[in-house]
Write a protein that holds these residues in place. Structure first.
Motif, PDB file in Angstrom:
ATOM      1  N   GLU A   1       0.651  -1.237   0.052  1.00  0.00           N
ATOM      2  CA  GLU A   1       0.280  -0.070  -0.349  1.00  0.00           C
ATOM      3  C   GLU A   1       0.983   1.133  -0.199  1.00  0.00           C
ATOM      4  O   GLU A   1       0.251   2.260  -0.485  1.00  0.00           O
ATOM      5  CB  GLU A   1      -0.848  -0.248   1.772  1.00  0.00           C
ATOM      6  CG  GLU A   1      -1.791  -1.034   1.368  1.00  0.00           C
ATOM      7  CD  GLU A   1      -2.625  -0.984   2.432  1.00  0.00           C
ATOM      8  OE1 GLU A   1      -2.617  -0.284   3.396  1.00  0.00           O
ATOM      9  OE2 GLU A   1      -3.890  -2.154   2.305  1.00  0.00           O
ATOM     10  N   LYS A   2       2.066   1.456   0.496  1.00  0.00           N
ATOM     11  CA  LYS A   2       2.880   1.984   1.111  1.00  0.00           C
ATOM     12  C   LYS A   2       3.603   2.850  -0.709  1.00  0.00           C
ATOM     13  O   LYS A   2       3.899   3.952  -0.445  1.00  0.00           O
ATOM     14  CB  LYS A   2       3.849   2.319   1.518  1.00  0.00           C
ATOM     15  CG  LYS A   2       5.136   3.426   3.055  1.00  0.00           C
ATOM     16  CD  LYS A   2       5.880   3.264   3.215  1.00  0.00           C
ATOM     17  CE  LYS A   2       7.191   2.575   2.570  1.00  0.00           C
ATOM     18  NZ  LYS A   2       8.236   2.190   3.596  1.00  0.00           N
ATOM     19  N   LEU A   3       3.770   1.512  -0.846  1.00  0.00           N
ATOM     20  CA  LEU A   3       4.285   0.896  -2.473  1.00  0.00           C
ATOM     21  C   LEU A   3       3.393   2.114  -3.579  1.00  0.00           C
ATOM     22  O   LEU A   3       4.516   2.834  -4.728  1.00  0.00           O
ATOM     23  CB  LEU A   3       5.290   0.401  -2.893  1.00  0.00           C
ATOM     24  CG  LEU A   3       7.009  -0.443  -1.921  1.00  0.00           C
ATOM     25  CD1 LEU A   3       7.179  -1.335  -1.941  1.00  0.00           C
ATOM     26  CD2 LEU A   3       7.509   0.556  -1.997  1.00  0.00           C
ATOM     27  N   LEU A   4       2.531   1.654  -3.913  1.00  0.00           N
ATOM     28  CA  LEU A   4       1.971   2.385  -4.744  1.00  0.00           C
ATOM     29  C   LEU A   4       2.050   3.456  -5.198  1.00  0.00           C
ATOM     30  O   LEU A   4       1.980   4.345  -3.920  1.00  0.00           O
ATOM     31  CB  LEU A   4       0.449   1.700  -4.586  1.00  0.00           C
ATOM     32  CG  LEU A   4       0.269   0.128  -5.213  1.00  0.00           C
ATOM     33  CD1 LEU A   4      -1.200  -0.397  -4.890  1.00  0.00           C
ATOM     34  CD2 LEU A   4       0.807  -0.541  -6.338  1.00  0.00           C
ATOM     35  N   PRO A   5       1.090   3.844  -6.454  1.00  0.00           N
ATOM     36  CA  PRO A   5       1.484   5.622  -6.491  1.00  0.00           C
ATOM     37  C   PRO A   5       0.162   5.983  -5.843  1.00  0.00           C
ATOM     38  O   PRO A   5      -0.363   5.063  -5.751  1.00  0.00           O
ATOM     39  CB  PRO A   5       1.333   5.628  -7.966  1.00  0.00           C
ATOM     40  CG  PRO A   5       1.949   4.242  -8.605  1.00  0.00           C
ATOM     41  CD  PRO A   5       1.840   3.116  -7.555  1.00  0.00           C
TER      42      PRO A   5
ATOM     43  N   ASP B   1       8.083   0.954 -16.012  1.00  0.00           N
ATOM     44  CA  ASP B   1       8.593   1.338 -15.389  1.00  0.00           C
ATOM     45  C   ASP B   1       8.304   1.492 -14.103  1.00  0.00           C
ATOM     46  O   ASP B   1       8.744   1.569 -12.721  1.00  0.00           O
ATOM     47  CB  ASP B   1       8.907   3.050 -15.437  1.00  0.00           C
ATOM     48  CG  ASP B   1       9.944   3.156 -16.669  1.00  0.00           C
ATOM     49  OD1 ASP B   1      10.935   2.490 -16.623  1.00  0.00           O
ATOM     50  OD2 ASP B   1       9.931   4.290 -17.745  1.00  0.00           O
ATOM     51  N   ARG B   2       6.338   1.420 -13.917  1.00  0.00           N
ATOM     52  CA  ARG B   2       6.729   1.474 -11.979  1.00  0.00           C
ATOM     53  C   ARG B   2       6.571   0.088 -11.427  1.00  0.00           C
ATOM     54  O   ARG B   2       6.635   0.069 -10.645  1.00  0.00           O
ATOM     55  CB  ARG B   2       5.033   2.281 -11.477  1.00  0.00           C
ATOM     56  CG  ARG B   2       5.308   3.913 -12.449  1.00  0.00           C
ATOM     57  CD  ARG B   2       3.857   4.519 -12.123  1.00  0.00           C
ATOM     58  NE  ARG B   2       4.133   6.235 -11.953  1.00  0.00           N
ATOM     59  CZ  ARG B   2       2.835   6.866 -11.933  1.00  0.00           C
ATOM     60  NH1 ARG B   2       2.085   6.468 -11.499  1.00  0.00           N
ATOM     61  NH2 ARG B   2       3.070   8.470 -11.849  1.00  0.00           N
TER      62      ARG B   2
ATOM     63  N   ALA C   1      11.934  -2.489  -5.240  1.00  0.00           N
ATOM     64  CA  ALA C   1      11.585  -2.074  -3.844  1.00  0.00           C
ATOM     65  C   ALA C   1      12.526  -1.993  -3.098  1.00  0.00           C
ATOM     66  O   ALA C   1      12.500  -3.322  -2.768  1.00  0.00           O
ATOM     67  CB  ALA C   1      10.276  -1.026  -3.695  1.00  0.00           C
ATOM     68  N   PRO C   2      13.578  -0.754  -2.668  1.00  0.00           N
ATOM     69  CA  PRO C   2      14.130  -1.908  -0.678  1.00  0.00           C
ATOM     70  C   PRO C   2      13.508  -2.840  -0.271  1.00  0.00           C
ATOM     71  O   PRO C   2      14.005  -3.603   0.797  1.00  0.00           O
ATOM     72  CB  PRO C   2      14.918  -0.413  -0.796  1.00  0.00           C
ATOM     73  CG  PRO C   2      15.337   0.666  -1.690  1.00  0.00           C
ATOM     74  CD  PRO C   2      13.920   0.225  -2.524  1.00  0.00           C
ATOM     75  N   GLU C   3      12.873  -2.175  -0.247  1.00  0.00           N
ATOM     76  CA  GLU C   3      11.977  -2.757   0.757  1.00  0.00           C
ATOM     77  C   GLU C   3      11.533  -4.558   0.753  1.00  0.00           C
ATOM     78  O   GLU C   3      11.373  -5.127   1.751  1.00  0.00           O
ATOM     79  CB  GLU C   3      10.561  -2.460   1.554  1.00  0.00           C
ATOM     80  CG  GLU C   3      10.707  -0.351   2.402  1.00  0.00           C
ATOM     81  CD  GLU C   3      10.658   0.216   0.769  1.00  0.00           C
ATOM     82  OE1 GLU C   3      10.233   1.326   1.491  1.00  0.00           O
ATOM     83  OE2 GLU C   3      10.957  -0.100   0.082  1.00  0.00           O
ATOM     84  N   LEU C   4      11.286  -4.574  -0.768  1.00  0.00           N
ATOM     85  CA  LEU C   4      10.669  -5.785  -0.553  1.00  0.00           C
ATOM     86  C   LEU C   4      11.596  -6.244  -0.833  1.00  0.00           C
ATOM     87  O   LEU C   4      11.649  -7.739  -0.505  1.00  0.00           O
ATOM     88  CB  LEU C   4      10.459  -5.595  -1.758  1.00  0.00           C
ATOM     89  CG  LEU C   4       8.763  -4.770  -2.237  1.00  0.00           C
ATOM     90  CD1 LEU C   4       7.622  -5.050  -3.090  1.00  0.00           C
ATOM     91  CD2 LEU C   4       7.665  -5.494  -1.304  1.00  0.00           C
TER      92      LEU C   4
END
Length: 426
Positions: A118-122, A251-252, A259-262
């Motif tokens: 949820e945080k990483l989605l645009p 690209d997205r 993403a570093p978190e994943l």
């Protein structure tokens, strides 16, 4: 015990796969597609009782944690999830050394993965968020995401396999167009040594439809796997397209998967028990490539119009044409199958002078495909080495017949399956 003409295991498995293939197209469906592409590898000997080929061919155990088969191909990929075969939870194993900045403090739960997604989605509207992991060690999260263009399903899943293993290598290899229809696919190495595949395909593996499925698959040097999938629909059974394209462009999609978190969460996971236990012995045939060996064994005068790539180290295929129509021939080689020998070879199996057992099968092919027949020869040597060859009277096992019978006779199939070139020199 199944006999040479009737294998209840095959029938049950094929039915399960057909049914499952029509359900929600998850990351496991994509993994099944990859399993089909790279060879229906029988990662669990106890699930190997089906003859390779046709609807019941067993694929590799997907990174999502489920034994997968090609469906539709039964993915209606030839993709199917063998729901009847539960998978044991992974057992922890030591993770490679990371710096504190690179490593998640602990294995993330499905709920935590959901929050990360949820945080990483645009910016957009998120609804129907779910923790869909099949075990605590294989988290998976799904949301419906709407950027203003219509709701679309987006999922993220994590796993970890043995670095350098066959699963790790295959996770980011583009599918074979013999089995999967897609628009674009790229597989690249990133600066940190990770491999990334970006794929634009369709919910149906064999045809272009209005329901699209775009995926990103990341494999880190430590064996961490991140899978991202997005649809242009809500992803439910038979759900209509809600928008023309999935919401994230490539690209997205790449930014989300990398993403570093994943990445850190994937690397912090225990190595999947199946992957950790699987010996990575490399190619199982002396020539390395199944299709190369098979090509050398095709009788003179029969044209090879297509074949699988050089990475087909335990499953491969050729498409033959003798001038009277295309015919698919595929081979699977497994190093040691003695633990299921009695299930595969009944008392009526032929025994050759060197002790090799041979079972032959002639039966209808994929259900619903007009006129398809499936011939196969299954062999096992005294050391347990199994070679199975299947042939169809069509250039693909899920397309209409192009001829009355396969291009190769049963005698020719047996000669190929028992040829010493499949076996290491004693």
């Amino acid at each position: 015990m199944p006999d040479a003409d009737h294998d209840p295991f095959e029938e049950r498995l094929a039915d399960v796969l057909r049914d499952t293939g029509t359900e929600f197209g998850t990351d496991q469906q994509m993994l099944a597609a990859r399993g089909e592409t790279h060879g229906r590898r029988l990662r669990s000997r106890r699930r190997a009782a089906a003859v390779v080929g046709g609807a019941a061919a067993v694929a590799l155990v997907g990174l999502g944690g489920t034994l997968l088969l090609p469906a539709g191909q039964g993915d209606g990929v030839r993709q199917r999830s063998a729901a009847a075969a539960p998978v044991a939870p992974a057992t922890p194993s030591p993770s490679p050394t990371h710096t504190p900045a690179e490593t998640a403090s602990k294995v993330v739960s499905g709920e935590e993965l959901l929050r990360i997604l949820e945080k990483l989605l645009p910016e957009g509207r998120i609804s129907d968020n779910k923790d869909e992991g099949d075990t605590a060690d294989r988290p998976r999260a799904k949301v419906l995401y709407d950027d203003g263009g219509g709701k679309a399903a987006v999922t993220v899943s994590l796993n970890r396999v043995k670095p350098g293993s066959m699963e790790a290598r295959q996770a980011t290899q583009c599918p074979d167009t013999m089995f999967i229809v897609y628009d674009t696919c790229t597989s690249t190495k990133l600066s940190d040594g990770s491999a990334l595949m970006l794929l634009k395909r369709y919910e149906s593996p064999k045809s272009r439809t209005d329901r699209k499925l775009w995926t990103a698959d990341l494999m880190t040097p430590a064996g961490g796997y991140v899978g991202v999938q997005e649809w242009n629909s809500t992803g439910g059974l038979g759900a209509p397209a809600t928008r023309e394209q999935p919401p994230l462009d490539l690209d997205r999609l790449k930014a989300l998967a990398t993403a570093p978190e994943l990445r850190a969460a994937a690397d912090a996971m225990p190595v999947d028990a199946r992957s950790a236990a699987e010996p990575d012995t490399g190619p199982v045939t002396p020539g390395g490539s199944i299709s190369a060996t098979l090509s050398r064994l095709v009788p003179h005068g029969i044209k090879i119009v297509r074949k699988s790539g050089p990475d087909d180290d335990d499953f491969g295929y050729v498409v033959l044409d003798d001038g009277r129509g295309a015919s698919l021939v595929q081979v699977n080689v497994q190093p040691d199958m003695r633990d299921v020998e009695k299930q595969l070879f009944g008392p009526d199996a032929k025994v050759l002078p060197d002790g090799t057992k041979v079972a032959t099968h002639q039966q209808p092919g994929e259900k619903g495909i007009p006129g398809i027949v499936w011939w196969s020869v299954d062999t096992i040597r005294p050391d347990g080495r199994r070679v199975v060859i299947s042939a169809f009277n069509s250039g693909a096992q899920d397309s209409p017949a192009t001829r009355k019978t396969p291009v190769l006779t049963m005698k020719q199939l047996e000669a190929i399956a028992t040829d010493p070139r499949w076996h290491p020199q004693d």
